[in-house]
Scaffold this motif. Structure first.
Motif, PDB file in Angstrom:
ATOM      1  N   UNK A   8       0.828  -1.207   0.000  1.00 24.55           N
ATOM      2  CA  UNK A   8       0.000   0.000   0.000  1.00 24.55           C
ATOM      3  C   UNK A   8       0.869   1.266   0.000  1.00 24.55           C
ATOM      4  N   UNK A   9       1.997   1.222   0.692  1.00 19.17           N
ATOM      5  CA  UNK A   9       2.913   2.365   0.703  1.00 19.17           C
ATOM      6  C   UNK A   9       3.469   2.671  -0.682  1.00 19.17           C
ATOM      7  N   UNK A  10       3.769   1.628  -1.442  1.00 15.89           N
ATOM      8  CA  UNK A  10       4.260   1.831  -2.815  1.00 15.89           C
ATOM      9  C   UNK A  10       3.184   2.445  -3.695  1.00 15.89           C
ATOM     10  N   UNK A  11       1.947   1.965  -3.541  1.00 14.69           N
ATOM     11  CA  UNK A  11       0.850   2.533  -4.345  1.00 14.69           C
ATOM     12  C   UNK A  11       0.655   3.999  -4.012  1.00 14.69           C
ATOM     13  N   UNK A  12       0.735   4.327  -2.724  1.00 11.95           N
ATOM     14  CA  UNK A  12       0.591   5.722  -2.315  1.00 11.95           C
ATOM     15  C   UNK A  12       1.720   6.575  -2.886  1.00 11.95           C
ATOM     16  N   UNK A  13       2.947   6.071  -2.816  1.00  8.51           N
ATOM     17  CA  UNK A  13       4.103   6.787  -3.353  1.00  8.51           C
ATOM     18  C   UNK A  13       3.934   7.065  -4.841  1.00  8.51           C
ATOM     19  N   UNK A  14       3.569   6.046  -5.616  1.00  5.21           N
ATOM     20  CA  UNK A  14       3.400   6.227  -7.055  1.00  5.21           C
ATOM     21  C   UNK A  14       2.224   7.130  -7.371  1.00  5.21           C
ATOM     22  N   UNK A  15       1.181   7.086  -6.562  1.00  6.01           N
ATOM     23  CA  UNK A  15       0.044   7.988  -6.769  1.00  6.01           C
ATOM     24  C   UNK A  15       0.455   9.438  -6.586  1.00  6.01           C
ATOM     25  N   UNK A  16       1.259   9.705  -5.571  1.00  5.86           N
ATOM     26  CA  UNK A  16       1.738  11.071  -5.347  1.00  5.86           C
ATOM     27  C   UNK A  16       2.643  11.510  -6.495  1.00  5.86           C
TER      28      UNK A  16
END
Length: 56
Positions: A3-11
């Motif tokens: 989930x942290x990776x998805x959040x990072x890429x979303x930002x």
């Protein structure tokens, strides 16, 4: 991806689309680019690649 990776890429997608918007469309309002960037970031976060289950 976690989930942290998805959040990072979303930002990153959100920031990147805003920079592209400001670079290519400087005469158009920035809030339009922010709406498009928010939608793309949501799609990236929601439908990003999921970890594959390995079968043995």
């Amino acid at each position: 991806m976690t989930m942290g990776n998805w959040l990072f890429w979303s930002v990153l997608v959100w920031i990147g689309i805003n920079f592209i918007w400001l670079g290519f469309f400087p005469n158009l309002p920035a809030w339009i680019g922010a709406i498009i960037a928010t939608a793309a970031a949501f799609v990236t976060f929601r439908f990003g690649p999921r970890p594959k289950d390995e079968e043995e």
